[in-house]
Design an enzyme around this catalytic site. Structure first.
Site, mmCIF file in Angstrom:
data_model
loop_
_atom_site.group_PDB
_atom_site.id
_atom_site.type_symbol
_atom_site.label_atom_id
_atom_site.label_comp_id
_atom_site.label_asym_id
_atom_site.label_seq_id
_atom_site.Cartn_x
_atom_site.Cartn_y
_atom_site.Cartn_z
ATOM 1 C CB SER A 128 -27.150 -100.447 19.875
ATOM 2 O OG SER A 128 -27.983 -99.953 18.906
ATOM 3 C CG ASP A 282 -23.159 -96.124 14.412
ATOM 4 O OD1 ASP A 282 -24.111 -96.094 13.909
ATOM 5 O OD2 ASP A 282 -22.986 -96.837 15.579
ATOM 6 C CG HIS A 311 -24.926 -99.565 15.081
ATOM 7 N ND1 HIS A 311 -24.764 -98.737 16.203
ATOM 8 C CD2 HIS A 311 -26.080 -100.422 15.365
ATOM 9 C CE1 HIS A 311 -25.635 -98.851 16.964
ATOM 10 N NE2 HIS A 311 -26.486 -99.914 16.904
#
Length: 336
Positions: A128, A282, A311
């Site tokens: 991330s 995602d 995600h």
């Protein structure tokens, strides 16, 4: 305290403010070898701290402390490194200055070189916002970084991703208790609202259709929304979240004095062997974005993580996804 502090002194940030007495919190795992060739940097993610990265570190895993010296630097604003919640006046709370990707990574570079005398990194890896920092490492220090593995992230925050972040910001700041950042008690309603916004983005539609939240120990959808998502953000400091949100919203590995906004040039500067792993579902770091980035990187492969965790395929909650990432890292580290 299970981490150390690297004293940065007075730091002039990219956007102009001087953060006096700045601190970078970090934790190391394993032992640096004699020629200092076994170092790995593994930055933290949005709101995460070093212990939140430990699911990918362990005996027999790619990030094995018996083999590698793993440095986990805490991102600025996360509550351990210099943050709104721990910085003295006048740059405390709502006055905490804006910190860029460039700031984070150049300060981490100081830790790696000044504290440990490391000249080459075997790998930089991150999830991330950690992936954004990984890409920034790759283009700023191409001679130093041998391999990078950004997963469920990007080299530049996309417009659709900004829409999501604006929703998070709006939910948090709509709570009257937020008080422009000068709160004396946490804005609990806003933090709970952030959790509910996040819930619709962090995991995919099939995840919810298949009720996979049951695998995490929740008895109903509402139980998951309250027990997991609201509970997760209630533990966070609102100003810290907003500081890191600004960093994420403005994430762009080319937005710095080195590349002056030339995104393709920044991608092309990543000489490291790169294994880029987006999650198939995602919702804010889509595969297509990473495929485009990889097409402009000289030595990169895009390898999507299959499955429905979206995600959070990169968050350590799915054993199947964890094995996929770990196996890919083992393969990458085995390449010359």
């Amino acid at each position: 305290m299970d981490y150390d502090i690297f004293e940065l002194g007075d730091v002039v940030l990219q956007r102009g403010a001087t953060l006096r007495g700045a601190k970078l919190a970090y934790k190391t795992y394993g032992t640096l070898n004699a020629d200092k060739s076994n170092a790995i940097v593994y930055p933290t993610w949005y709101s995460g701290q070093h212990h939140d990265n430990e699911w990918l570190i362990g005996p027999g895993m790619a990030l094995d402390p018996a083999k590698y010296f793993i440095i986990v630097p805490n991102m600025m604003g996360n509550g351990l490194s210099s943050s709104p919640s721990n910085t003295p006046e006048p740059y405390n709370l709502a006055r905490f200055p804006n910190v860029t990707l460039y700031d984070n990574v150049t300060l981490q570079h100081r830790l790696v070189t000044e504290k440990f005398g490391i000249e080459q990194l075997a790998l930089v890896v991150g999830w991330s916002m950690g992936a954004q920092q990984t890409n920034q490492w790759g283009c700023l220090y191409p001679e130093m970084v041998k391999r990078i593995a950004p997963f469920c992230g990007s080299a530049k925050t996309a417009p659709h991703n900004i829409v999501f972040l604006e929703g998070v910001k709006a939910a948090l700041t709509a709570d009257a208790a937020w008080n422009g950042g000068w709160y004396t008690t946490p804005p609990g309603k806003g933090l709970r609202a952030v959790g509910r916004v996040y819930a619709g983005w962090g995991l995919s539609q099939p995840f919810y259709m298949q009720q996979l939240w049951r695998e995490l120990g929740f008895s109903s959808l509402e139980d998951f929304l309250v027990g997991y998502w609201e509970g997760f953000f209630l533990k966070k400091d609102a100003n810290n979240l907003l500081a890191m949100l600004w960093s994420w919203r403005h994430g762009d590995i080319s937005d710095n004095p080195v590349f002056k906004g030339d995104f393709k040039k920044a991608l092309g500067a990543i000489q490291a062997r790169a294994l880029v792993m987006p999650a198939e579902r995602d919702l804010y770091f889509p595969v297509a974005d990473n495929e485009w980035e990889v097409s402009h990187m000289p030595n990169a492969e895009c390898r999507p993580i299959p499955g429905v965790w979206g995600h959070f395929a990169g968050g350590g909650s799915s054993p199947v996804d964890t094995r996929f990432i770990d196996n890919a890292l083992k393969e990458l580290l085995a390449t010359p």
